[in-house]
Design an enzyme around this catalytic site. Structure first.
Site, mmCIF file in Angstrom:
data_model
loop_
_atom_site.group_PDB
_atom_site.id
_atom_site.type_symbol
_atom_site.label_atom_id
_atom_site.label_comp_id
_atom_site.label_asym_id
_atom_site.label_seq_id
_atom_site.Cartn_x
_atom_site.Cartn_y
_atom_site.Cartn_z
ATOM 1 N N LEU B 61 0.834 -1.198 0.000
ATOM 2 C CA LEU B 61 0.000 0.000 0.000
ATOM 3 C C LEU B 61 0.873 1.255 0.000
ATOM 4 O O LEU B 61 1.195 1.793 1.060
ATOM 5 C CB LEU B 61 -0.855 -0.058 1.275
ATOM 6 C CG LEU B 61 -2.262 0.477 1.222
ATOM 7 C CD1 LEU B 61 -2.981 0.132 2.504
ATOM 8 C CD2 LEU B 61 -2.291 1.938 0.942
ATOM 9 N N ALA B 62 1.285 1.693 -1.168
ATOM 10 C CA ALA B 62 2.189 2.833 -1.254
ATOM 11 C C ALA B 62 2.157 3.396 -2.669
ATOM 12 O O ALA B 62 2.681 2.778 -3.600
ATOM 13 C CB ALA B 62 3.609 2.394 -0.892
ATOM 14 N N GLU B 63 1.536 4.549 -2.815
ATOM 15 C CA GLU B 63 1.304 5.093 -4.149
ATOM 16 C C GLU B 63 2.584 5.551 -4.817
ATOM 17 O O GLU B 63 2.758 5.405 -6.035
ATOM 18 C CB GLU B 63 0.289 6.231 -4.079
ATOM 19 C CG GLU B 63 -1.116 5.793 -3.648
ATOM 20 C CD GLU B 63 -1.248 5.500 -2.154
ATOM 21 O OE1 GLU B 63 -0.311 5.848 -1.393
ATOM 22 O OE2 GLU B 63 -2.272 4.927 -1.747
ATOM 23 N N ASP B 87 -8.813 9.799 -6.078
ATOM 24 C CA ASP B 87 -8.102 11.034 -6.412
ATOM 25 C C ASP B 87 -7.078 11.484 -5.375
ATOM 26 O O ASP B 87 -5.897 11.672 -5.657
ATOM 27 C CB ASP B 87 -9.130 12.153 -6.651
ATOM 28 C CG ASP B 87 -10.397 11.969 -5.820
ATOM 29 O OD1 ASP B 87 -10.310 12.042 -4.598
ATOM 30 O OD2 ASP B 87 -11.471 11.715 -6.424
ATOM 31 N N TYR B 91 -1.883 11.546 -4.202
ATOM 32 C CA TYR B 91 -0.919 12.592 -3.836
ATOM 33 C C TYR B 91 0.408 12.063 -3.299
ATOM 34 O O TYR B 91 1.442 12.687 -3.548
ATOM 35 C CB TYR B 91 -1.548 13.601 -2.864
ATOM 36 C CG TYR B 91 -2.801 14.273 -3.414
ATOM 37 C CD1 TYR B 91 -2.939 14.519 -4.781
ATOM 38 C CD2 TYR B 91 -3.849 14.651 -2.589
ATOM 39 C CE1 TYR B 91 -4.079 15.112 -5.297
ATOM 40 C CE2 TYR B 91 -4.991 15.252 -3.092
ATOM 41 C CZ TYR B 91 -5.109 15.486 -4.447
ATOM 42 O OH TYR B 91 -6.230 16.075 -4.951
ATOM 43 N N HIS B 132 -12.110 11.787 -0.958
ATOM 44 C CA HIS B 132 -12.623 10.824 -1.926
ATOM 45 C C HIS B 132 -13.308 11.508 -3.115
ATOM 46 O O HIS B 132 -13.944 10.823 -3.915
ATOM 47 C CB HIS B 132 -13.632 9.868 -1.280
ATOM 48 C CG HIS B 132 -13.022 8.921 -0.287
ATOM 49 N ND1 HIS B 132 -12.691 9.290 0.980
ATOM 50 C CD2 HIS B 132 -12.683 7.605 -0.388
ATOM 51 C CE1 HIS B 132 -12.183 8.247 1.636
ATOM 52 N NE2 HIS B 132 -12.163 7.214 0.820
HETATM 53 C C1 TPP Z 1 -2.800 7.206 0.911
HETATM 54 C C2 TPP Z 1 -3.988 6.304 0.864
HETATM 55 N N1 TPP Z 1 -4.060 5.349 -0.082
HETATM 56 C C3 TPP Z 1 -5.151 4.566 -0.185
HETATM 57 C C4 TPP Z 1 -6.196 4.712 0.667
HETATM 58 C C5 TPP Z 1 -7.447 3.857 0.499
HETATM 59 N N2 TPP Z 1 -7.592 2.965 1.626
HETATM 60 C C6 TPP Z 1 -8.383 3.277 2.683
HETATM 61 S S1 TPP Z 1 -8.268 2.182 3.902
HETATM 62 C C7 TPP Z 1 -7.207 1.203 3.040
HETATM 63 C C8 TPP Z 1 -6.653 -0.023 3.678
HETATM 64 C C9 TPP Z 1 -5.882 0.300 4.913
HETATM 65 O O1 TPP Z 1 -5.511 -0.846 5.578
HETATM 66 P P1 TPP Z 1 -4.852 -0.819 7.025
HETATM 67 O O2 TPP Z 1 -3.801 0.242 7.083
HETATM 68 O O3 TPP Z 1 -4.442 -2.183 7.348
HETATM 69 O O4 TPP Z 1 -6.023 -0.327 7.979
HETATM 70 P P2 TPP Z 1 -7.426 -1.041 8.277
HETATM 71 O O5 TPP Z 1 -8.405 -0.505 7.288
HETATM 72 O O6 TPP Z 1 -7.250 -2.496 8.192
HETATM 73 O O7 TPP Z 1 -7.788 -0.583 9.647
HETATM 74 C C10 TPP Z 1 -6.956 1.759 1.788
HETATM 75 C C11 TPP Z 1 -6.104 1.166 0.758
HETATM 76 C C12 TPP Z 1 -6.084 5.713 1.653
HETATM 77 N N3 TPP Z 1 -7.052 5.938 2.537
HETATM 78 N N4 TPP Z 1 -4.980 6.495 1.724
#
Ligand code: TPP
Ligand code: MG
Lengths: 357, 329
Positions: B61-63, B87, B91, B132
């Site tokens: 999870l890292a843009e 969107d 960033y 969002h």
């Molecule tokens: C910078 C960023 N990228 C993507 C997202 C979309 N997103 C929201 S929650 C999530 C998963 C997060 O997982 P985790 O950190 O394990 O937390 P959990 O939801 O399991 O509490 C994603 C990809 C976001 N909120 N922020």
């Protein structure tokens, strides 16, 4: 610089003090918190669960736009707040509404974001709870900044910074830990490893032996704890907070727990995990465990939980008429001439609409 | 061969990815939750199952990592198509996009091209909470080196995405999320070029509405209402913000002599500002009135309960049209 990294490494298995059946863990190497502390935790856990389930129901009734529930993670939520002193700070994510409430935020204000009435529903200075952070890990450098400022100002503040397992992959996670370590900032980083980031399991997130192992690279001690064991959390987080307060710098705690429900109500978890996987965690429920250990009369706790649920229903069932002026009021300390013009334009538009009936 | 199928924009995008992956083995899709889940909007539904994990996979999870790795893969013979989940979650990748994706060709005097696509669900109108619903097109359009496109229909979504994947240049592909579920007959076969080409969506003689992405349905609805009130409005859909189709847009405006730009993004220093500037420079003597803009206010995207006050709607568009110095009023 010391060449010895061993003291930074977490224990081989997560610290646990009470097993899933409510029995004390033998040779845990740590004392159980006292009875009164555990009673207080149990009372809050029961309210926390009620709050989660009430919020979930309100989504179905259309009163909340969305709710990322911490059902199953309540021990982390409650203890993260309970180990803090009044002057400390909490930095929650979108999933940590319950932690904010445990810290004193009115649950209706805590749900404002998800109801859609405004972004942050509470005054962050009132209970020293930062706004919910949705962009993942972005709150962590802020937490370090608050802690560092506190040190410069001679305050004894500790900052509890929350993050999910998925969030640990973001650059801001790395930068925050490194800053905290270099600045020796009094921050406790608590990762709630609930095994999933939406659909992505932890194994796809990291190849590290555990998330707590990430601390060693920064020179931060890491520890793992059973995230469904409130007693272990009280011990491990409590100690981390006190060490940070004593000037010993930041710590990284990984609490192993599980996201019992879908990511939010909008998510369909059947697409990426089996019902059996979830079922296995029912037996490890944080409330059942503490309840079995304490064997107390919980009537008063349940009544308190019902009062909170009722307060939430009342608050969320109330429709608040949006105030158009609010759109422009807080973009800058003083609205720009352009914003004043746009506010007037909207007022004029709404008046004409009103006149038309 | 021309094939017609009734598809939503989301399905059309999925089909475009599938067809591109089938035709070109170097096309790879990755991002957050794009694997077994199929993306939070299901745009990548079934791709991992059908093409295997090497072709469509979930990343950490890292843009910044996602876009940066895509840059490297594009440097080494692949055509990455990456998804940013929303969107505002693009960033963290801004540094990679602005400093590397946009500049690689220029820095290397044309020796290194980056044929890659960054897909971003964008804009509001879905009652989403903060972060969002951003209309982030201006950031990308302002950065030389990036193509920036945004469909307003399922047909264009298919055509633009196919073309974006085939493009030798990096494309920021903005998907208006409120239109994901709108269905139409989609032409999948022959595809006239769409990047860099605006289209006239509706003929009209009195004034021209210029829109793109999420603004297009509003412009079309406004034109419909105006028609019932006796005013004939033409609607132009940019489709491609960069490259900008001066020719089609200016020809349209010259034909009516009046114009209103409709866009959801904040108006200050925006794509809509650029449109007004360009058209005014080129069509000044054909204009009967200054070009007006109907945009979002210059505020952070508001909470769901305030969305209706913020978003440009039909009434606001028609109010603007009314101010275009009509001799007869
Ligand atoms: C910078 C960023 N990228 C993507 C997202 C979309 N997103 C929201 S929650 C999530 C998963 C997060 O997982 P985790 O950190 O394990 O937390 P959990 O939801 O399991 O509490 C994603 C990809 C976001 N909120 N922020
Ligand atoms: Mg998680």
């Amino acid at each position: 610089m010391t060449g010895d990294a061993d003291h930074l490494l977490p224990s081989d298995t997560p610290v646990a003090l009470i097993d899933p059946y409510g029995n004390p863990v033998a040779d845990a190497g740590r004392a159980l918190p006292d009875e009164a502390t555990l009673q207080r935790a149990l009372a809050s856990l029961i309210t926390a669960r009620r709050l989660n389930d009430q919020a979930y129901a309100l989504v179905r009734q259309g009163r909340l736009a969305v709710y990322p529930s911490s059902h199953g993670q309540e021990a982390c939520q409650v203890v993260a707040a309970q180990v803090l002193a009044d002057g400390d700070w909490l930095f929650p994510t979108y999933r940590d509404t319950v932690a904010a409430v445990e810290r004193g935020v009115d649950p209706v204000e805590a749900l404002t974001l998800l109801k859609g009435d405004w972004h942050c529903g509470w005054d962050p200075y009132e209970h020293r709870v930062a706004p919910h952070a949705t962009p993942l890990a972005t709150q962590l450098p802020h937490a370090v900044g608050v802690a560092h400022a506190a040190r410069l100002r001679g305050e004894k503040t500790v900052v509890m910074a929350l993050c999910g397992d998925g969030g640990t992959s973001e650059g801001d996670f790395h930068e925050a830990l490194n800053f905290a370590a270099v600045l020796r900032a009094p921050v406790v980083f608590l990762i709630q490893n609930n095994e999933y980031a939406i659909s992505v399991p932890l194994a796809r997130q990291t190849a590290a032996p555990s998330l707590a192992h990430k601390g060693v690279g920064y020179g931060i001690p890491g520890e793992r704890v059973d995230g469904n064991d409130a007693a272990a959390l009280l011990s491990v987080l409590g100690e981390a907070v006190e060490r940070a307060r004593a000037g010993e710098g930041p710590q990284l705690i990984e609490a192993h727990t599980y996201r019992m429900q879908a990511h939010t109500n909008a998510d369909d978890a059947t697409r990426y995990r089996n019902a059996e996987d979830v079922e296995a965690w029912v037996a490890r429920d944080p409330i059942v465990r503490l309840s079995a250990y304490l064997k107390t009369d919980e009537t008063a706790f349940r009544e308190q939980a019902e009062r909170v649920a009722e307060h939430v229903r009342d608050g969320l069932n109330r429709d608040i008429e949006p105030d158009p002026a609010l759109l422009f009021a807080h973009v800058y300390a003083t609205p720009t001439p352009q914003l004043r013009e746009q506010a007037d334009q909207l007022t004029d538009e709404l008046e004409r609409e009103g006149a038309l009936g | 061969m021309t094939v017609h199928e009734k598809l939503s924009m989301a399905q059309a995008l999925n089909r475009a990815l599938r067809d591109a992956m089938t035709e070109d083995p170097t096309v790879v899709v990755f991002g957050e939750d794009v694997g077994p889940l199929g993306g939070v909007f299901r745009i990548t539904d079934g791709l991992t199952a059908d093409f295997g994990e090497d072709r469509c996979f979930d990343t950490p999870l890292a843009e910044s990592g996602i876009v940066g790795v895509a840059v490297g893969m594009a440097m080494n013979g692949m055509r990455p198509v990456v998804e940013m989940q929303f969107d505002a979650f693009a960033y963290p990748a801004f540094e990679q996009i602005v400093s590397h994706v946009a500049k690689m060709r220029n820095r290397t005097r044309g020796r290194v091209a980056l044929p890659m696509v960054i897909r971003i669900p964008y804009a509001g109108g879905i009652g989403g909470v903060e972060h969002h619903c951003d209309s982030s097109e201006a950031y990308y359009a302002h950065t030389p080196g990036l193509h920036v496109v945004t469909p307003s229909s399922a047909t264009d979504a298919y055509a633009l995405l196919r073309e974006a994947i085939a493009s030798p240049d990096p494309v920021v592909f903005l998907e208006p999320k409120k239109l994901y579920w709108s269905k139409e007959e989609v032409e999948l076969g022959s595809r006239p070029p769409a990047i860099g080409r605006a289209v006239v969506r509706r003929e009209g003689t009195d004034a021209t509405l210029i829109a793109y992405g999420p603004g297009v349905p509003i412009a079309l609805e406004a034109a419909e209402v105006a028609d019932r009130e006796g005013r004939s409005l033409q609607v132009v859909d940019l489709r491609s913000i960069v490259p900008f189709d001066d020719e089609t847009v200016c020809a349209a405006v010259r034909s009516t002599g009046r114009a209103v730009v409709v866009a959801e993004a904040a108006g200050f220093a925006s794509v809509s500002s650029e449109i007004v500037a360009r058209v005014t420079e080129r069509c000044f003597h054909s204009l009967a009135a200054p070009i007006r803009r109907v945009t979002g206010f210059d505020i952070p995207y508001p909470p769901p309960k305030y969305e209706h006050l913020h978003l440009p709607g039909v009434d606001r568009v028609l109010d603007a049209v009314d101010t275009l110095q009509w001799e007869d009023s």
